[in-house]
Design a protein around this motif. Structure first.
Motif, PDB file in Angstrom:
ATOM      1  N   PHE A  32      -4.194   0.897  -2.254  1.00  0.00           N
ATOM      2  CA  PHE A  32      -3.715  -0.448  -2.510  1.00  0.00           C
ATOM      3  C   PHE A  32      -2.895  -0.467  -3.796  1.00  0.00           C
ATOM      4  CE2 PHE A  32      -3.555  -4.887  -3.078  1.00  0.00           C
ATOM      5  CZ  PHE A  32      -3.996  -5.194  -4.360  1.00  0.00           C
ATOM      6  N   PHE A  64      -9.557   1.669   1.963  1.00  0.00           N
ATOM      7  CA  PHE A  64      -9.592   2.462   3.191  1.00  0.00           C
ATOM      8  C   PHE A  64     -10.388   3.749   3.023  1.00  0.00           C
ATOM      9  CE2 PHE A  64      -6.550   0.430   6.017  1.00  0.00           C
ATOM     10  CZ  PHE A  64      -5.740  -0.303   5.166  1.00  0.00           C
ATOM     11  N   GLY A  65     -10.948   4.209   4.145  1.00  0.00           N
ATOM     12  CA  GLY A  65     -11.455   5.566   4.199  1.00  0.00           C
ATOM     13  C   GLY A  65     -10.308   6.535   4.426  1.00  0.00           C
ATOM     14  N   LYS A  66     -10.628   7.817   4.451  1.00  0.00           N
ATOM     15  CA  LYS A  66      -9.596   8.850   4.591  1.00  0.00           C
ATOM     16  C   LYS A  66      -9.088   8.965   6.028  1.00  0.00           C
ATOM     17  CE  LYS A  66      -9.549  10.578   0.379  1.00  0.00           C
ATOM     18  NZ  LYS A  66      -8.358  10.437  -0.488  1.00  0.00           N
ATOM     19  N   GLY A  93      -6.804  -5.517  -2.469  1.00  0.00           N
ATOM     20  CA  GLY A  93      -6.554  -5.474  -1.034  1.00  0.00           C
ATOM     21  C   GLY A  93      -7.644  -4.707  -0.325  1.00  0.00           C
ATOM     22  N   LEU A  94      -7.257  -4.078   0.767  1.00  0.00           N
ATOM     23  CA  LEU A  94      -8.180  -3.286   1.542  1.00  0.00           C
ATOM     24  C   LEU A  94      -8.467  -1.961   0.846  1.00  0.00           C
ATOM     25  CD1 LEU A  94      -6.448  -3.870   4.976  1.00  0.00           C
ATOM     26  CD2 LEU A  94      -8.761  -4.613   4.422  1.00  0.00           C
ATOM     27  N   GLY A 111       6.358   0.290   7.753  1.00  0.00           N
ATOM     28  CA  GLY A 111       6.405   1.193   6.605  1.00  0.00           C
ATOM     29  C   GLY A 111       7.791   1.730   6.299  1.00  0.00           C
ATOM     30  N   THR A 112       7.940   2.177   5.060  1.00  0.00           N
ATOM     31  CA  THR A 112       9.145   2.892   4.613  1.00  0.00           C
ATOM     32  C   THR A 112       8.708   4.279   4.178  1.00  0.00           C
ATOM     33  OG1 THR A 112      10.343   0.926   3.854  1.00  0.00           O
ATOM     34  CG2 THR A 112      10.956   3.047   2.865  1.00  0.00           C
ATOM     35  N   ARG A 113       9.303   5.294   4.798  1.00  0.00           N
ATOM     36  CA  ARG A 113       9.012   6.664   4.371  1.00  0.00           C
ATOM     37  C   ARG A 113       9.980   7.042   3.264  1.00  0.00           C
ATOM     38  NH1 ARG A 113       6.172  10.772   6.164  1.00  0.00           N
ATOM     39  NH2 ARG A 113       5.802   9.845   8.210  1.00  0.00           N
ATOM     40  N   TYR A 126       0.852  -1.185   0.000  1.00  0.00           N
ATOM     41  CA  TYR A 126       0.000   0.000   0.000  1.00  0.00           C
ATOM     42  C   TYR A 126       0.892   1.241   0.000  1.00  0.00           C
ATOM     43  CZ  TYR A 126      -3.725  -3.153   1.645  1.00  0.00           C
ATOM     44  OH  TYR A 126      -4.640  -4.169   1.771  1.00  0.00           O
ATOM     45  N   GLN A 152       0.747   5.321   1.308  1.00  0.00           N
ATOM     46  CA  GLN A 152       0.020   6.288   2.128  1.00  0.00           C
ATOM     47  C   GLN A 152       0.617   7.671   1.907  1.00  0.00           C
ATOM     48  OE1 GLN A 152       0.108   5.628   6.415  1.00  0.00           O
ATOM     49  NE2 GLN A 152      -1.851   6.673   6.669  1.00  0.00           N
ATOM     50  N   ARG A 189       3.283   5.078  13.214  1.00  0.00           N
ATOM     51  CA  ARG A 189       3.003   4.669  11.825  1.00  0.00           C
ATOM     52  C   ARG A 189       2.533   3.216  11.717  1.00  0.00           C
ATOM     53  NH1 ARG A 189       8.061   6.359   8.637  1.00  0.00           N
ATOM     54  NH2 ARG A 189       8.576   4.155   8.637  1.00  0.00           N
ATOM     55  N   LEU A 195       3.604   0.935   2.762  1.00  0.00           N
ATOM     56  CA  LEU A 195       3.281  -0.053   3.785  1.00  0.00           C
ATOM     57  C   LEU A 195       3.134  -1.432   3.157  1.00  0.00           C
ATOM     58  CD1 LEU A 195       0.541   1.969   5.693  1.00  0.00           C
ATOM     59  CD2 LEU A 195       2.790   1.401   6.584  1.00  0.00           C
ATOM     60  N   GLY A 239      -2.120  13.434   0.136  1.00  0.00           N
ATOM     61  CA  GLY A 239      -3.127  13.782  -0.857  1.00  0.00           C
ATOM     62  C   GLY A 239      -4.075  12.653  -1.202  1.00  0.00           C
ATOM     63  N   GLN A 240      -3.546  11.438  -1.262  1.00  0.00           N
ATOM     64  CA  GLN A 240      -4.332  10.300  -1.748  1.00  0.00           C
ATOM     65  C   GLN A 240      -4.777   9.348  -0.655  1.00  0.00           C
ATOM     66  OE1 GLN A 240      -5.275  10.178  -4.945  1.00  0.00           O
ATOM     67  NE2 GLN A 240      -4.173  12.095  -5.207  1.00  0.00           N
ATOM     68  N   GLY A 241      -4.331   9.549   0.567  1.00  0.00           N
ATOM     69  CA  GLY A 241      -4.702   8.616   1.620  1.00  0.00           C
ATOM     70  C   GLY A 241      -4.009   7.285   1.429  1.00  0.00           C
ATOM     71  N   LEU A 242      -4.672   6.217   1.813  1.00  0.00           N
ATOM     72  CA  LEU A 242      -4.114   4.866   1.700  1.00  0.00           C
ATOM     73  C   LEU A 242      -4.599   4.210   0.417  1.00  0.00           C
ATOM     74  CD1 LEU A 242      -4.575   3.858   5.390  1.00  0.00           C
ATOM     75  CD2 LEU A 242      -2.515   3.273   4.133  1.00  0.00           C
TER      76      LEU A 242
END
Lengths: 112, 116
Positions: free
Chosen positions: A45, B106-108, B103-104, A106-108, A35, A37, B43, A91, A40-43
């Motif tokens: 897939f 998600f919401g914001k 996959g999942l 996660g990797t930033r 995933y 994150q 995180r 992620l 702007g785009q959120g999470l």
């Protein structure tokens, strides 16, 4: 290990360089997910592996993104010719079946 | 395609109060999972609670419970006796029960702040 691990934890790179992100899932978990994150785009897939195969790669943002999984375990997500819009937290998650996913830290990625 | 909507970007309550986070979703699937994940500043995404759509009984995990309304496509999370450690981003997520290679969704997210 006990959980999903990802490396590196943080990566700073220059625009145009290639980067490789690694995910080590929980031992025995056949399913692995990537995933992204971002603010702007959120999470979002990106891609799913069942064993070593990824049935659908359409979630990858562009053809600069590729992913592979070998031996049904470790997976790498490669981004070629990085752009600033690739900056995000990447992620990884794994699961035994299509149910609860366990996430790594996660990797930033920061692209300058 | 599925969509998940969390209409509360941020919420703040006092310690020990009860708080409810809302989530609605849209899908044409009949069998699916719903999840609430917590993401603290570290995180690390942590599963809070899960619900199988075929189960009518609402899931509960200690202080966390859900109100699952399948017909209304609503899946809210109630946190009782809130604690400072509950401060985090909370994400509602959807996944098809079987089939597909996705996959999942998600919401914001909702940023929950527990005040001392």
């Amino acid at each position: 290990g006990a959980g999903v691990s990802q490396s590196p934890s943080n990566k700073v790179t220059e625009k145009g360089k290639d980067v490789e992100l690694r995910c080590d899932p929980i031992s025995g978990h056949t399913a692995l997910y990537w995933y992204r994150q971002s603010l702007g785009q959120g999470l979002e897939f990106l891609i799913y592996f069942q064993g070593n195969s990824a049935p659908d790669k359409s979630g990858l943002p562009s053809d600069r993104f590729s992913a592979e999984r070998t031996g049904g375990s470790v997976s790498t997500l490669t981004i070629q010719r990085t752009q600033q819009e690739d900056s995000a937290v990447y992620l990884c998650a794994s699961s035994l079946m299509r149910d609860e996913q366990f996430f790594g830290p996660g990797t930033r990625l920061t692209v300058l | 395609a599925q969509t998940v909507t969390q209409s509360q970007p941020e919420m703040s309550v006092q310690e020990a109060e009860t708080v409810t986070l809302s989530c609605t979703y849209d899908t044409s699937e009949n069998n699916y999972y719903l999840f609430w994940y917590k993401q603290p500043p570290s995180r690390q995404m942590i599963l809070v609670i899960r619900q199988e759509a075929y189960k009518q009984q609402n899931a509960t995990e200690n202080r966390f419970s859900v109100n699952f309304q399948k017909a209304a496509k609503s899946f809210s999370l109630k946190i009782s006796d809130s604690q400072l450690g509950d401060t985090a981003m909370y994400f509602c997520a959807f996944m098809k029960l079987r089939g597909g290679a996705d996959g999942l969704t998600f919401g914001k997210g909702t940023h929950l702040i527990i005040q001392p």
